[in-house]
Motif scaffolding. Structure first.
Motif, PDB file in Angstrom:
ATOM      1  N   LEU A  50       0.861  -1.184   0.000  1.00  0.00           N
ATOM      2  CA  LEU A  50       0.000   0.000   0.000  1.00  0.00           C
ATOM      3  C   LEU A  50       0.898   1.233   0.000  1.00  0.00           C
ATOM      4  CD1 LEU A  50      -3.093   0.851   0.384  1.00  0.00           C
ATOM      5  CD2 LEU A  50      -2.418   1.381   2.742  1.00  0.00           C
ATOM      6  N   GLY A  51       0.590   2.185  -0.858  1.00  0.00           N
ATOM      7  CA  GLY A  51       1.292   3.471  -0.840  1.00  0.00           C
ATOM      8  C   GLY A  51       0.537   4.421   0.076  1.00  0.00           C
ATOM      9  N   VAL A  52       1.254   5.088   0.962  1.00  0.00           N
ATOM     10  CA  VAL A  52       0.628   6.069   1.864  1.00  0.00           C
ATOM     11  C   VAL A  52       1.339   7.406   1.659  1.00  0.00           C
ATOM     12  CG1 VAL A  52       0.097   6.673   4.268  1.00  0.00           C
ATOM     13  CG2 VAL A  52       0.131   4.263   3.574  1.00  0.00           C
ATOM     14  N   ILE A  53       0.551   8.454   1.465  1.00  0.00           N
ATOM     15  CA  ILE A  53       1.136   9.789   1.300  1.00  0.00           C
ATOM     16  C   ILE A  53       0.989  10.528   2.630  1.00  0.00           C
ATOM     17  CG2 ILE A  53       1.114  11.922  -0.053  1.00  0.00           C
ATOM     18  CD1 ILE A  53      -0.168  10.303  -2.341  1.00  0.00           C
ATOM     19  N   ARG A 208       5.246   6.577   0.921  1.00  0.00           N
ATOM     20  CA  ARG A 208       5.974   5.427   1.486  1.00  0.00           C
ATOM     21  C   ARG A 208       5.173   4.169   1.168  1.00  0.00           C
ATOM     22  NH1 ARG A 208       8.651   9.941   2.223  1.00  0.00           N
ATOM     23  NH2 ARG A 208       9.815  10.207   4.152  1.00  0.00           N
ATOM     24  N   LEU A 209       5.873   3.061   0.950  1.00  0.00           N
ATOM     25  CA  LEU A 209       5.184   1.795   0.676  1.00  0.00           C
ATOM     26  C   LEU A 209       5.158   0.924   1.922  1.00  0.00           C
ATOM     27  CD1 LEU A 209       6.612   0.772  -2.830  1.00  0.00           C
ATOM     28  CD2 LEU A 209       4.424   1.887  -2.308  1.00  0.00           C
ATOM     29  N   ILE A 260      -4.103   7.238  -0.065  1.00  0.00           N
ATOM     30  CA  ILE A 260      -3.477   5.921  -0.269  1.00  0.00           C
ATOM     31  C   ILE A 260      -3.663   5.459  -1.719  1.00  0.00           C
ATOM     32  CG2 ILE A 260      -3.756   5.171   2.145  1.00  0.00           C
ATOM     33  CD1 ILE A 260      -6.174   3.474   1.183  1.00  0.00           C
ATOM     34  N   PHE A 261      -2.818   4.496  -2.104  1.00  0.00           N
ATOM     35  CA  PHE A 261      -2.965   3.854  -3.424  1.00  0.00           C
ATOM     36  C   PHE A 261      -2.337   2.470  -3.341  1.00  0.00           C
ATOM     37  CE2 PHE A 261       0.971   6.240  -3.293  1.00  0.00           C
ATOM     38  CZ  PHE A 261       1.909   5.384  -3.852  1.00  0.00           C
ATOM     39  N   MET A 262      -2.632   1.630  -4.315  1.00  0.00           N
ATOM     40  CA  MET A 262      -2.069   0.272  -4.314  1.00  0.00           C
ATOM     41  C   MET A 262      -0.790   0.220  -5.144  1.00  0.00           C
ATOM     42  SD  MET A 262      -3.739  -1.696  -2.441  1.00  0.00           S
ATOM     43  CE  MET A 262      -5.244  -1.405  -1.493  1.00  0.00           C
TER      44      MET A 262
END
Ligand code: FAD
Ligand code: NAP
Length: 424
Positions: A50-53, A208-209, A260-262
């Motif tokens: 998961l990408g978190v900004i 960050r992943l 967030i993004f995948m």
């Protein structure tokens, strides 16, 4: 279904659970974080990240505004468009660690004739998270106790001389920026930049992943993470990692929107054949994708056996997901569970030591086609686990060092794609 959300078009989620995983007396802070997902457009499979900004802490932003005297309401333009300076400092650039570009730029701004500076470094200690002795030092603040490996900045140097020394000595530069943010540097050298210059020089804020710690089949509408919160103190100020501190401290449960993004994986996947055995080695936060794998293997109810190697500092404080693991041991989802508690005895015990102890059985599983997975620290753990595998093939498979290396690095990893790593 096509994913509609991405790093450029993130989904605005909310954290619905933020639970400390460590027991009382722990020296680290690892959290279980649950994010809500939309009904569609953000699906994932186990093994994905998961990408978190994240965002900078508001206190750091206000401290920059206070020490520069800049007006937070003024309009500025960043790589993300026009907005207030306060908003730009919150969301667009990384302000928690000063970068080399900014220090180098000081040379153009500090005239030689400005004379001697009054700043005096009082005392400090630095320790590497990697436990590298060469990177650890303490200084009491007394001039006769200057650490040998401290950057060669002498007290009373002119500001220009200090910056020149940093730009010429790579190690001194690394040591200097390691423990400082823009506030430290502005306080030391004065507010020499305009807001636009600072925004142009600072690093763009990067997502960050995080390895996903849940299966969507087991937790519909949710994505869960296992996150080690990065905290440290330098120059009498508490500091920390941008994204982990944001998730731990800044985000209010069920309230604050989090982008967030995948980040899907093509390689770090479960075997397509559910009867294939798997061995998972995931100390620390490395357990994350293996919790997801086990949830998926339980949901899929295949015949393949699952063996988990987990380890961390102490069984009392770091036995993450203990209830779930105990229930998997009882219901047969987890066939073998081997632990390495590194600080529960005088000598360190790590996952690779447990692997060598169980070498004969590991070799049997691998020879029967088992997949082998590693997740967690890339710098030390993954390399040591790799060496342990090679030793096991020599000890129990009768392979030479060369053949054992070829077996893991060429055959298992590249040809058969059943030696898979998610390391960071
Ligand atoms: C594919 C992938 C999967 C990952 N999965 C996970 C996961 O499941 N769980 C997890 O917790 N993390 C995971 N990570 C790591 C994660 O992406 C972040 O790097 C981590 O959470 C730190 O982010 P941060 O923004 O909080 O820290 P940052 O702001 O990026 O700061 C981290 C940096 O701080 C520095 N630092 C640490 N201690 C000190 C100190 N005392 N003084 C000065 N500097 C210091 C370190 O050098 C480190 O580089 C993963 C990374 C990748 C690439
Ligand atoms: N590459 C990186 O920068 C990186 C990677 C992973 C984690 N981290 C950071 O480290 C912090 C904690 O991470 P974490 O909770 O995932 O745990 P971790 O620090 O990776 O530690 C987990 C376990 O691994 C042990 N360990 C240490 N060295 C090892 C080695 N060479 N081989 C095998 N095991 C080893 C640790 O023991 P001892 O501590 O007792 O020695 C501990 O028991 C976080 O802040 C995280 O961001 C950084």
């Amino acid at each position: 279904m096509a994913t509609t959300f991405s790093a450029k078009n993130p989904y605005s989620s909310k954290i619905s659970e933020n639970r400390l995983l460590n027991g009382e007396g722990a020296t680290k802070e690892t959290r279980h974080l649950v994010f809500n997902l939309p009904d569609e457009g953000l699906e994932y499979k186990v093994g994905d990240a998961l990408g978190v900004i994240g965002e900078n802490p508001i206190q750091t932003v206000e401290a920059i505004l206070a020490c520069t005297g800049w007006d937070g309401q003024m309009q500025v333009t960043t790589h993300n468009g026009e907005k207030s300076l306060r908003q730009a400092l919150l969301t667009d650039v990384e302000i928690h660690r000063v970068n080399k570009k900014f220090i180098n730029s000081l040379l153009e701004r500090i005239p030689e004739e400005r004379g001697m500076m009054s700043a005096r470094i009082t005392s400090r200690s630095r320790s590497s998270v990697l436990g590298d002795e060469n990177n650890s030092w303490n200084w009491s603040g007394e001039s006769d106790d200057w650490p040998d490996n401290y950057p060669s900045i002498s007290q009373g140097s002119s500001p220009r001389a200090i910056v020149e020394n940093l730009t010429e000595d790579a190690e001194a530069m690394e040591n200097y920026i390691w423990s400082r943010d823009y506030i430290d540097v502005i306080e030391q050298f004065g507010a020499l930049h305009s807001p636009e210059e600072l925004l142009g020089l600072a690093d763009k804020l990067k997502p960050r992943l995080y390895s996903i710690a849940s299966s969507l089949d087991a937790h519909p509408g949710k994505v869960e993470l296992t996150v080690a919160i990065v905290r440290y103190e330098h120059h009498d100020r508490l500091r920390g990692g941008l994204c982990t501190v944001y998730m731990a401290d800044e985000v209010e449960v069920d309230k604050t929107p989090v982008r967030i993004f995948m980040s899907p994986t093509k390689s770090f996947v479960l075997p397509a054949d559910k009867s294939t055995d798997i061995i998972m080695v995931g100390p620390g936060t490395g357990i994350a994708p293996f919790r997801a794998f086990l949830e998926q293997r339980e949901f899929d109810s295949g015949d393949g056996r699952n063996w988990l190697f987990f380890g961390d500092q102490s069984e009392k404080t770091e036995y993450y997901y203990s209830e779930q693991i105990e229930s998997w041991l009882k219901n047969g989802t987890l066939h073998k569970y081997t632990t390495a508690w590194s600080r529960d005895q005088a000598e360190k015990i790590y996952v690779q030591h447990r692997m060598v102890e169980n070498g004969e059985e590991i070799w049997q599983w691998l020879s029967n086609g088992a997949y082998f997975y590693i997740c967690g620290d890339k710098t030390y753990m993954a390399k040591d686990v790799h060496k342990a595998l090679i030793q096991i093939a020599q000890d129990h498979g009768g392979l030479s060092l060369e053949d054992a290396t070829h077996y893991f690095e060429k055959i298992m990893m590249r040809e058969e794609k059943r030696y898979l790593r998610d390391v960071y």
